[in-house]
Design a protein around this motif. Structure first.
Motif, PDB file in Angstrom:
ATOM      1  N   ARG A   1      40.460  32.238  44.417  1.00 47.25           N
ATOM      2  CA  ARG A   1      41.283  31.936  43.255  1.00 47.25           C
ATOM      3  C   ARG A   1      40.487  31.979  41.940  1.00 47.25           C
ATOM      4  NH1 ARG A   1      42.635  31.039  39.099  1.00 47.25           N
ATOM      5  NH2 ARG A   1      44.195  29.666  38.168  1.00 47.25           N
ATOM      6  N   TYR A   2      39.233  31.514  41.965  1.00 48.89           N
ATOM      7  CA  TYR A   2      38.526  31.283  40.698  1.00 48.89           C
ATOM      8  C   TYR A   2      37.328  32.193  40.423  1.00 48.89           C
ATOM      9  CZ  TYR A   2      41.305  27.047  40.457  1.00 48.89           C
ATOM     10  OH  TYR A   2      42.357  26.165  40.394  1.00 48.89           O
ATOM     11  N   VAL A   3      36.901  32.977  41.425  1.00 45.95           N
ATOM     12  CA  VAL A   3      35.662  33.751  41.255  1.00 45.95           C
ATOM     13  C   VAL A   3      35.968  35.248  41.311  1.00 45.95           C
ATOM     14  CG1 VAL A   3      33.334  34.152  42.192  1.00 45.95           C
ATOM     15  CG2 VAL A   3      34.341  31.870  42.336  1.00 45.95           C
ATOM     16  N   MET A   4      35.323  36.010  40.414  1.00 45.56           N
ATOM     17  CA  MET A   4      35.510  37.466  40.425  1.00 45.56           C
ATOM     18  C   MET A   4      35.090  38.016  41.791  1.00 45.56           C
ATOM     19  SD  MET A   4      34.276  40.329  37.671  1.00 45.56           S
ATOM     20  CE  MET A   4      32.542  40.555  37.997  1.00 45.56           C
TER      21      MET A   4
END
Ligand code: PLP
Length: 451
Positions: A29-32
């Protein structure tokens, strides 16, 4: 074979377990998502040869955090050096000030430099940064612009370094235009010779090719600033250049006053049983870059160059965090431990043992096409058919996943190569365990001959 429990992993919950799953979904969800991970291992802690995940599973670590944790996890001397330096001084920017751990490290590195003692160091934070510094130092010193590198190479992912990198199209796709003036020549990958020649009779034509097809045809040798090479390609598939190769290449470069830079980011600091892999070839390079294993898991990249090729003027190159005192203290402890524990000799011994055990596996499983490497930098190339040598990439992915689920953490490199880069403290008992697990999984995948 050793059944001693001390060498074995322990899987309590099928990985990834529930605690790991939570981190995996946060990551998504939050990391490339620009990484290519072989399996979703969520590392929580490490000790010696083992790494533990969020759910308490204990894995035998044959990755060493990708050739970084040379002394295993939580080496007491390195941890002590980190804690003690952290208490004293965590940062004060070597760009504008001085402190002893960095200068002491530069001196220690000059004592083991394959160039001989007349070296100077530049400190960055990563392998890519060390290579960037090399590109700049070579251009600045020679007042030349072209740079040579190998196909199959990996030198990092910053724009300068990736311009030299050539092991997978995905590393460059969408990022162009890259650095101009970079030329690639074929690496001597003898198992898949780019010229379809045989090592016994080729006379190392791949070096003559550089003269005949580049210098004689379009690339002015007298405008070439640097040849940057890995002595053993890492990301490209754990491929060592054949013996004698760098001697011949160096003669060609010397005839044209072209500095040879060796990227020791993965192969350096003891991994091959010598401080640096290029020492196996009896050649003195002009530059080397190193990072990974140097600072016991802390970020540190170093360019070590011959004095006369490191004379850049004040203000021309620097990095705020480069040569951080905690990372340099860790590196001083790592170098001290390698000497004290006689790690180079150990690596040569257990490396030979690992290779011998892998050759035994090769006799049992036709999927194993080639076993190669030096010390504890060993590649095992998987092929669908020993004659056609079709890369067994899907089989590799399956083998890595299955091995991980059994408790052996190991990854691949190149298209279909098992990458053996355990901590340098690995013992024969750990190797026996890894071979046993891999043998069982290869048998399931291949229905292998033998037991
Ligand atoms: N050079 C080599 C040979 C490497 O293996 C790597 C990383 O795997 C690099 C350079 C880049 O190092 P970093 O990821 O620290 O920038």
């Amino acid at each position: 074979m050793s059944n001693n429990k001390q060498f074995w992993p322990e899987i309590k919950v099928e990985p990834p377990g529930p605690a790991a799953e939570k981190v995996i979904s946060q990551d998504r969800r939050y990391v490339m998502q620009s990484f290519a991970r072989w399996y979703p291992m969520v590392a929580e802690k490490g000790k010696g040869m083992f790494v533990y995940d969020k759910d308490g599973n204990k894995y035998l670590d044959f990755n060493a955090g990708i050739a970084v944790m040379a002394l295993g996890h939580s080496n007491p001397q390195v941890t002590k050096a980190i804690i003690s330096q952290t208490r004293k001084l965590t940062h004060y920017s070597f760009t504008d000030f001085l402190y002893e751990p960095a200068v002491a490290l530069a001196e220690k590195l000059s004592e083991i430099a394959p160039q001989g003692r007349n070296t100077k160091a530049f400190f960055g934070n990563s392998g890519a940064e060390a290579n960037e510094a090399m590109i700049k130092a070579a251009r600045w010193s020679t007042k030349r612009s072209y740079i040579l590198a190998f196909t199959g190479s990996f030198h990092g992912r910053t724009l300068g370094a990736v311009s030299l990198t050539a092991s997978k199209p995905v590393q460059r796709r969408g990022f162009g235009p890259l650095l101009p003036g970079v030329e690639h020549v074929p690496f001597p990958y003898c198992y898949r010779c780019p010229f379809a020649l045989e090592p016994e009779s080729c006379g190392m034509y791949c070096v003559d090719y550089i003269q005949e097809q580049l210098f004689d045809k379009y690339l002015p040798a007298d405008e070439t600033a640097l040849f940057l090479a890995e002595a053993i390609q890492g990301e490209g598939g754990y491929v060592p250049a054949p013996d004698g190769y760098f001697g011949k290449l160096k003669r060609l470069l010397d005839a044209n006053d072209i500095p040879l830079g060796i990227d020791e980011v993965q192969s350096g600091v003891g991994r091959t049983g010598k401080w640096f892999a290029i020492e196996h070839y009896g050649v003195k390079p002009d530059y080397i870059s190193m990072a990974k294993a140097l600072a016991g898991g802390l970020p540190l990249g170093v360019l070590l160059g011959r004095d006369d090729l490191m004379g850049l003027e004040p203000g021309s190159h620097a990095s705020t965090f480069g040569g951080n005192p905690v990372a340099c203290s860790a590196a001083n402890a790592v170098l001290g431990q390698i000497k004290e524990l006689k790690i180079l000799k150990h690596v040569a011994d257990v490396g030979d043992y690992l290779k011998q055990r892998l050759v035994e596996l090769q006799d049992r499983f036709p999927l194993i096409g080639d076993v190669r490497g030096k010390g504890l930098m060993i590649g095992v190339e998987l092929v669908r058919d020993p004659k056609s040598k079709e890369p067994a990439d899907k089989e590799l992915a399956e083998l890595l996943l299955r091995s991980w689920k059994r408790g052996l953490a190991i990854i691949g490199s190149g298209r279909s190569v098992l990458r053996f880069a355990p901590p340098l403290i690995v013992q024969k008992g750990h190797i026996d365990c890894a071979i046993e697990l891999l043998g069982q999984e290869l048998k399931s995948i291949e229905g292998g001959r033998g037991n």
